[in-house]
Design a protein around this motif. Structure first.
Motif, PDB file in Angstrom:
ATOM      1  N   MET A 371       0.824  -1.222   0.000  1.00 60.91           N
ATOM      2  CA  MET A 371       0.000   0.000   0.000  1.00 60.91           C
ATOM      3  C   MET A 371       0.858   1.272   0.000  1.00 60.91           C
ATOM      4  N   ASP A 372       0.264   2.362  -0.442  1.00 60.52           N
ATOM      5  CA  ASP A 372       0.916   3.682  -0.401  1.00 60.52           C
ATOM      6  C   ASP A 372       2.232   3.754  -1.176  1.00 60.52           C
ATOM      7  N   GLY A 373       2.294   3.063  -2.300  1.00 62.92           N
ATOM      8  CA  GLY A 373       3.538   3.027  -3.074  1.00 62.92           C
ATOM      9  C   GLY A 373       4.095   4.401  -3.417  1.00 62.92           C
ATOM     10  N   THR A 374       3.235   5.340  -3.774  1.00 58.72           N
ATOM     11  CA  THR A 374       3.775   6.655  -4.174  1.00 58.72           C
ATOM     12  C   THR A 374       4.460   7.351  -3.002  1.00 58.72           C
ATOM     13  N   GLN A 375       4.082   6.974  -1.781  1.00 57.66           N
ATOM     14  CA  GLN A 375       4.689   7.602  -0.606  1.00 57.66           C
ATOM     15  C   GLN A 375       6.001   6.917  -0.226  1.00 57.66           C
ATOM     16  N   LYS A 376       6.163   5.683  -0.691  1.00 60.16           N
ATOM     17  CA  LYS A 376       7.304   4.877  -0.249  1.00 60.16           C
ATOM     18  C   LYS A 376       8.433   4.829  -1.267  1.00 60.16           C
ATOM     19  N   LEU A 377       8.072   4.826  -2.564  1.00 59.13           N
ATOM     20  CA  LEU A 377       9.109   4.656  -3.591  1.00 59.13           C
ATOM     21  C   LEU A 377      10.213   5.712  -3.515  1.00 59.13           C
ATOM     22  N   PRO A 378       9.910   6.982  -3.259  1.00 57.54           N
ATOM     23  CA  PRO A 378      10.986   7.981  -3.326  1.00 57.54           C
ATOM     24  C   PRO A 378      12.202   7.629  -2.459  1.00 57.54           C
ATOM     25  N   GLN A 379      11.966   7.328  -1.172  1.00 58.75           N
ATOM     26  CA  GLN A 379      13.116   7.072  -0.304  1.00 58.75           C
ATOM     27  C   GLN A 379      13.626   5.646  -0.413  1.00 58.75           C
ATOM     28  N   ARG A 380      12.756   4.731  -0.857  1.00 57.71           N
ATOM     29  CA  ARG A 380      13.162   3.322  -0.887  1.00 57.71           C
ATOM     30  C   ARG A 380      13.864   2.945  -2.187  1.00 57.71           C
ATOM     31  N   ILE A 381      13.382   3.511  -3.299  1.00 57.27           N
ATOM     32  CA  ILE A 381      13.869   3.083  -4.622  1.00 57.27           C
ATOM     33  C   ILE A 381      14.511   4.234  -5.396  1.00 57.27           C
ATOM     34  N   VAL A 382      13.829   5.382  -5.434  1.00 55.25           N
ATOM     35  CA  VAL A 382      14.314   6.464  -6.288  1.00 55.25           C
ATOM     36  C   VAL A 382      15.642   7.045  -5.772  1.00 55.25           C
ATOM     37  N   GLU A 383      15.706   7.320  -4.473  1.00 54.64           N
ATOM     38  CA  GLU A 383      16.955   7.908  -3.937  1.00 54.64           C
ATOM     39  C   GLU A 383      18.162   7.008  -4.171  1.00 54.64           C
ATOM     40  N   PRO A 384      18.074   5.718  -3.835  1.00 51.61           N
ATOM     41  CA  PRO A 384      19.251   4.883  -4.121  1.00 51.61           C
ATOM     42  C   PRO A 384      19.517   4.771  -5.627  1.00 51.61           C
ATOM     43  N   ALA A 385      18.464   4.795  -6.445  1.00 56.09           N
ATOM     44  CA  ALA A 385      18.693   4.733  -7.898  1.00 56.09           C
ATOM     45  C   ALA A 385      19.496   5.954  -8.346  1.00 56.09           C
ATOM     46  N   LEU A 386      19.201   7.110  -7.761  1.00 56.85           N
ATOM     47  CA  LEU A 386      19.950   8.322  -8.138  1.00 56.85           C
ATOM     48  C   LEU A 386      21.418   8.216  -7.725  1.00 56.85           C
ATOM     49  N   VAL A 387      21.640   7.626  -6.557  1.00 52.89           N
ATOM     50  CA  VAL A 387      23.036   7.448  -6.129  1.00 52.89           C
ATOM     51  C   VAL A 387      23.737   6.446  -7.048  1.00 52.89           C
ATOM     52  N   ALA A 388      23.036   5.371  -7.391  1.00 53.48           N
ATOM     53  CA  ALA A 388      23.621   4.372  -8.304  1.00 53.48           C
ATOM     54  C   ALA A 388      23.994   5.036  -9.625  1.00 53.48           C
ATOM     55  N   TYR A 419      -7.983  -5.783  -7.391  1.00 48.52           N
ATOM     56  CA  TYR A 419      -7.765  -5.496  -5.973  1.00 48.52           C
ATOM     57  C   TYR A 419      -7.670  -3.984  -5.802  1.00 48.52           C
ATOM     58  N   ALA A 420      -7.884  -3.540  -4.567  1.00 45.71           N
ATOM     59  CA  ALA A 420      -7.798  -2.092  -4.304  1.00 45.71           C
ATOM     60  C   ALA A 420      -6.337  -1.694  -4.165  1.00 45.71           C
ATOM     61  N   LEU A 421      -5.991  -0.590  -4.786  1.00 45.74           N
ATOM     62  CA  LEU A 421      -4.602  -0.120  -4.791  1.00 45.74           C
ATOM     63  C   LEU A 421      -4.150   0.439  -3.445  1.00 45.74           C
ATOM     64  N   ARG A 422      -5.026   1.149  -2.799  1.00 46.96           N
ATOM     65  CA  ARG A 422      -4.729   1.775  -1.500  1.00 46.96           C
ATOM     66  C   ARG A 422      -3.504   2.693  -1.588  1.00 46.96           C
ATOM     67  N   ASP A 423      -3.687   3.789  -2.275  1.00 39.37           N
ATOM     68  CA  ASP A 423      -2.615   4.777  -2.417  1.00 39.37           C
ATOM     69  C   ASP A 423      -3.285   6.143  -2.461  1.00 39.37           C
ATOM     70  N   PRO A 424      -2.729   7.144  -1.750  1.00 35.89           N
ATOM     71  CA  PRO A 424      -3.391   8.460  -1.787  1.00 35.89           C
ATOM     72  C   PRO A 424      -3.425   9.081  -3.183  1.00 35.89           C
ATOM     73  N   ARG A 425      -2.585   8.606  -4.104  1.00 32.27           N
ATOM     74  CA  ARG A 425      -2.609   9.160  -5.455  1.00 32.27           C
ATOM     75  C   ARG A 425      -3.307   8.213  -6.438  1.00 32.27           C
ATOM     76  N   GLU A 426      -4.215   7.418  -5.883  1.00 33.73           N
ATOM     77  CA  GLU A 426      -4.916   6.400  -6.665  1.00 33.73           C
ATOM     78  C   GLU A 426      -5.615   6.987  -7.900  1.00 33.73           C
ATOM     79  N   ALA A 427      -6.227   8.157  -7.759  1.00 31.38           N
ATOM     80  CA  ALA A 427      -6.989   8.719  -8.881  1.00 31.38           C
ATOM     81  C   ALA A 427      -6.060   9.034 -10.055  1.00 31.38           C
ATOM     82  N   GLU A 428      -4.907   9.636  -9.759  1.00 32.67           N
ATOM     83  CA  GLU A 428      -3.952   9.949 -10.836  1.00 32.67           C
ATOM     84  C   GLU A 428      -3.426   8.662 -11.468  1.00 32.67           C
TER      85      GLU A 428
END
Ligand code: CS2
Length: 493
Positions: A371-388, A419-428
């Motif tokens: 759940m809440d992928g848009t809230q989690k990806l930045p620090q979990r995936i995007v930031e390390p990807a930028l360092v890589a 299934y329900a996505l459960r993300d605050p940016r679900e509409a977008e």
């Protein structure tokens, strides 16, 4: 039904109970967001600290939305069982540090009064990433965040965590009381600094005369928190009843491992949390990055891929050799983005994570983590990807994680079930999915363009967008299992 847990008197000897006089200790902490994680983590450390060294550090919990936790805990005088499940067995421990839980929507005034009590010295938070009102586009306050917008538009109302903190501090200032420390315990990098910035921005918009007081007198220590805590289930309640001989509607379960790294910056004292195992440091950042990128990054990756491959629980994922190979590669890639972490060998850390994820006694749902992928990806995936990217390392592991999230964002499993996505940016997200009409490349392009989520530096990096969309196309056309097998083959697994 057995009697309800309302006192520790008469519990079996096998149950650990608070070794202190709960009635003698006063409340010193107000905690916003009293959910399972807080009950398994900070409340347990606080219970241990009061037992070891005393102090008026009982916790007044606050639920910002639902009344469920309060309705389960208050009739039990705040007592609940923490069931620690490890490969060696199951150990019940009754936690005594929570005095009561207030429900903000039922009585916002009561919450503000609790914050403004002279004896409140720490206000802590576990409100999840989306509770902060952080605008990913600016790194500042999101004035469209529903609770924050409502608070800012109506000065008589308080509903957001930021609103309560500022309202509590305001009353303290008026009464000439000392301020409290504000401590975030959520999985955000630099959580203390981010929270400070947001509180100041909120105060500036709502109550500018608070700004200097907050800037000069309130501290916001950063923390790294870690303990895997699945949502309680019927089995949690049934096992607790069997083990303690009482009905406990507030029971939670967790793993044996626990870690808490805290920046030692408290304006009005703190419990002796180190007596319960917390570690105080001057700079939490290296530990936060390690945990967010290695544990949480691997978690999110395995949650999206695993859920779609038919694995309900993290422990099931760990029985899927192909996915384990992908996860091992992910942890190694995440570790390679880190600077040395004092006192920690990153390959030992990765090995311990694998063991924790494999814990057969913990039923941690991939769907819960997803759940809440848009809230989690930045620090979990995007930031390390930028360092890589900066370090010239492979982006493939991060491209897989992003593609798996995009595939998950479609909201439909390979067997067609939705299934329900459960993300605050679900509409977008839904608009992007509908616009792409099943075309993987179009979907990747649309989701990579969601405002504030994937920085241009990453999207425009050579090969990254293509690597994402190629993987997404495989996931869509051949199914997640085949995509995982192909990924594992490419990483030598
Ligand atoms: C998980 C975390 O749900 C999630 O997103 O990655 O809650 C994780 O279990 C904790 O951070 C572990 O400390």
């Amino acid at each position: 039904m057995t009697d309800r847990l309302t006192t520790t008197a008469g519990l079996p000897d096998t149950v650990a109970v608070p070794g202190y006089d709960r009635d003698a200790a006063r409340a010193g902490i107000v905690h916003l967001g009293t959910g399972a994680f807080h009950k398994a983590h900070q409340a347990a450390y606080t219970d241990g600290a009061i037992a070891a060294s005393g102090g008026d550090w009982m916790i007044t919990g606050v639920s910002l939305r639902s009344a469920d936790v309060a309705d389960a805990l208050n009739p039990q005088n705040g007592l609940y069982t923490l069931l620690v499940r490890g490969p060696e067995g199951v150990f019940p421990r009754v936690i005594g540090s929570v005095r009561e839980v207030l429900v903000a929507p039922r009585g916002p005034e009561q919450v503000i009064q609790a914050l403004a009590r002279a004896e409140t010295r720490i206000v802590s938070l576990t409100i999840t990433e989306k509770g902060y009102g952080l605008d990913p586009r600016t790194g500042g306050l999101d004035r469209e965040h529903p609770a924050i917008a409502a608070d800012l538009n109506d000065p008589r109302r308080t509903a957001s965590a930021l609103g309560f903190i500022v309202a509590g501090l305001r009353l303290r200032m008026m009464k000439a009381y000392a301020p409290f420390t504000v401590m975030s315990c959520d999985n955000l990098p630099n959580n203390g600094r981010v929270l400070r910035r947001l509180v100041l921005e909120f105060a500036e918009a709502r109550d500018p005369k608070m700004v200097d007081y907050i800037r000069d007198r309130v501290t916001f220590p950063s923390t790294m928190v870690d303990r895997i805590t699945p949502a309680s289930t019927e089995k949690t309640f049934a096992d607790v009843e069997r083990l303690i001989g009482r009905t406990d509607l507030a029971a939670v379960e967790t793993e044996p491992f626990t870690q808490w790294i805290v920046e030692d910056d408290f304006v009005a004292g703190r419990p002796d949390w180190e007596a319960a195992g917390a570690v105080f440091v001057t700079d939490v950042a290296p530990y936060e990055k390690m945990k967010l990128r290695m544990l949480n990054g691997a978690h999110s990756t395995l949650a999206y891929a695993g859920y779609l491959a038919g694995h309900s629980f993290v422990r099931d994922v760990m029985g899927d050799a192909d996915l384990v190979a992908v996860i091992e590669r992910h942890m190694a890639a995440a570790a390679a983005t880190l600077d040395p972490v004092p006192g920690i060998d990153l390959s030992d850390y990765a090995r311990d994570l694998r063991a924790r994820f494999s814990n057969p006694a913990i039923a941690h749902q991939t769907y819960q983590i997803a759940m809440d992928g848009t809230q989690k990806l930045p620090q979990r995936i995007v930031e390390p990807a930028l360092v890589a990217l900066e370090r010239g390392q492979s982006l493939a592991p991060f491209a897989f994680s992003v593609a798996a999230w995009m595939r998950y964002a479609v909201g439909r499993r390979d067997d067609g079930e939705s299934y329900a996505l459960r993300d605050p940016r679900e509409a977008e997200i839904r608009a992007a999915v509908e616009g792409a009409g099943g075309d993987g490349q179009a979907l990747a392009t649309a989701l990579l363009a969601l405002p504030g989520l994937f920085p241009a530096r990453l999207v425009e990096a050579a090969g990254f967008a293509a690597a994402v969309s190629r993987r997404l196309e495989t996931m869509l056309s051949q199914g997640m299992r085949a995509a995982i097998a192909a990924e594992a083959a490419s990483c030598g697994g």
